[in-house]
Design a protein around this motif. Structure first.
Motif, short mmCIF file in Angstrom:
data_model
loop_
_atom_site.label_atom_id
_atom_site.label_comp_id
_atom_site.label_asym_id
_atom_site.label_seq_id
_atom_site.Cartn_x
_atom_site.Cartn_y
_atom_site.Cartn_z
N THR A 47 0.85 -1.19 0.00
CA THR A 47 0.00 0.00 0.00
C THR A 47 0.88 1.24 0.00
O THR A 47 2.06 1.19 0.38
CB THR A 47 -0.95 0.02 1.21
OG1 THR A 47 -1.89 1.09 1.05
CG2 THR A 47 -0.22 0.20 2.52
N SER A 48 0.31 2.34 -0.42
CA SER A 48 0.98 3.64 -0.33
C SER A 48 -0.09 4.67 0.03
O SER A 48 -1.25 4.51 -0.31
CB SER A 48 1.67 4.00 -1.63
OG SER A 48 0.76 4.13 -2.68
N LEU A 59 4.38 0.78 2.15
CA LEU A 59 4.64 -0.48 2.84
C LEU A 59 4.87 -1.55 1.79
O LEU A 59 4.09 -1.67 0.83
CB LEU A 59 3.44 -0.89 3.70
CG LEU A 59 3.43 -0.38 5.14
CD1 LEU A 59 3.30 1.11 5.20
CD2 LEU A 59 2.33 -1.05 5.91
N TYR A 60 5.95 -2.30 1.97
CA TYR A 60 6.30 -3.31 0.98
C TYR A 60 6.96 -4.51 1.65
O TYR A 60 7.31 -4.47 2.82
CB TYR A 60 7.21 -2.73 -0.11
CG TYR A 60 8.49 -2.14 0.41
CD1 TYR A 60 9.65 -2.91 0.46
CD2 TYR A 60 8.56 -0.83 0.85
CE1 TYR A 60 10.84 -2.38 0.93
CE2 TYR A 60 9.74 -0.30 1.31
CZ TYR A 60 10.88 -1.07 1.36
OH TYR A 60 12.04 -0.55 1.84
N ASN A 71 8.83 -0.24 5.66
CA ASN A 71 8.18 0.98 5.19
C ASN A 71 9.23 1.97 4.73
O ASN A 71 10.38 1.92 5.16
CB ASN A 71 7.24 1.60 6.24
CG ASN A 71 7.95 2.23 7.40
OD1 ASN A 71 8.84 3.04 7.23
ND2 ASN A 71 7.55 1.87 8.60
N ALA A 72 8.84 2.84 3.83
CA ALA A 72 9.73 3.88 3.32
C ALA A 72 8.92 5.15 3.12
O ALA A 72 7.72 5.10 2.84
CB ALA A 72 10.37 3.45 2.00
N ILE A 73 9.60 6.27 3.27
CA ILE A 73 9.01 7.57 2.99
C ILE A 73 9.59 8.03 1.65
O ILE A 73 10.80 8.09 1.48
CB ILE A 73 9.34 8.61 4.08
CG1 ILE A 73 8.97 8.09 5.47
CG2 ILE A 73 8.67 9.94 3.78
CD1 ILE A 73 7.51 7.89 5.72
N VAL A 83 13.73 8.35 -2.40
CA VAL A 83 13.54 7.75 -1.08
C VAL A 83 14.16 8.68 -0.05
O VAL A 83 15.35 8.97 -0.11
CB VAL A 83 14.18 6.35 -1.01
CG1 VAL A 83 14.05 5.77 0.38
CG2 VAL A 83 13.55 5.43 -2.03
N VAL A 84 13.33 9.16 0.88
CA VAL A 84 13.79 10.07 1.92
C VAL A 84 14.27 9.28 3.13
O VAL A 84 15.29 9.59 3.72
CB VAL A 84 12.65 11.03 2.34
CG1 VAL A 84 13.06 11.90 3.51
CG2 VAL A 84 12.22 11.88 1.17
N GLU A 85 13.51 8.26 3.49
CA GLU A 85 13.83 7.52 4.70
C GLU A 85 13.29 6.10 4.60
O GLU A 85 12.21 5.87 4.06
CB GLU A 85 13.18 8.21 5.90
CG GLU A 85 13.68 7.74 7.22
CD GLU A 85 13.25 8.69 8.33
OE1 GLU A 85 13.06 8.19 9.42
OE2 GLU A 85 13.11 9.90 8.08
#
Length: 176
Positions: A47-48, A59-60, A71-73, A83-85
């Motif tokens: 999901t995003s 979320l991956y 998860n990634a921001i 990709v920030v974080e």
């Protein structure tokens, strides 16, 4: 004649930089995430969700064995993504009937933007867990591939999460 050559060379360099930028910089969330190989390659994006004006939480799962949730921001700059974080991961398992003393869920809260903004993700290991709240907000459930996952975003300091069954009864974190 020399001026024309210089203008042509300058124009060629400029166009090369522009075309190279479009080829190099990711134009999708998938591409941005797949450029990052640590801690593992991206498998399935579950999901995003847009969380700020230019920020998206994703979320991956792990590409190799699909049993880790990450998860990634991601930040969107005009037409490019970066990709920030990236934050910790959770082991995911299909929920089952647990024995006494087993942990019902695992929760990971990740703060971002050097503030009290957070992304929370959770995995339910106990089939009795129907809902999870964090900061008095019910987390969004995701039932994917038999896994019982939850996620949410918000602002605030760390707080204990609450578990609930189908009838809305509060559950202890460890199976009694």
């Amino acid at each position: 004649m020399k001026n024309r050559k210089l203008i042509f060379i300058g124009l060629f360099i400029f166009l090369s930089v522009v075309i190279g930028s479009f080829i190099y910089f990711p134009k999708s969330i998938d591409t941005a995430l797949n450029r990052i190989k640590y801690p593992f390659e991206v498998g399935e994006i579950l999901t995003s969700q847009q969380i700020d004006e230019n920020l998206i939480v994703v979320l991956y799962t792990n590409k190799n064995n699909n049993n880790e949730l990450q998860n990634a921001i991601i930040q969107k700059n005009s037409i490019f993504y970066s990709v920030v974080e990236m934050n910790g991961s959770l082991n995911i398992e299909i929920p089952q009937k647990l024995d006494s003393g087993d942990l019902r869920t695992q929760v990971l809260v990740s703060w971002y933007d050097k503030s009290d903004k957070y992304v929370v993700m959770a995995v339910a290991y106990d089939e009795d867990v129907a809902a999870i709240t964090y900061q008095n907000q019910e987390l969004t459930p995701l039932d994917i591939n038999g896994y019982h996952l939850f996620y949410g975003t918000g602002t605030g300091k760390y707080e204990v999460y609450e578990l609930f069954d189908q009838e809305g009864n509060r559950l202890e974190h460890i199976k009694e």
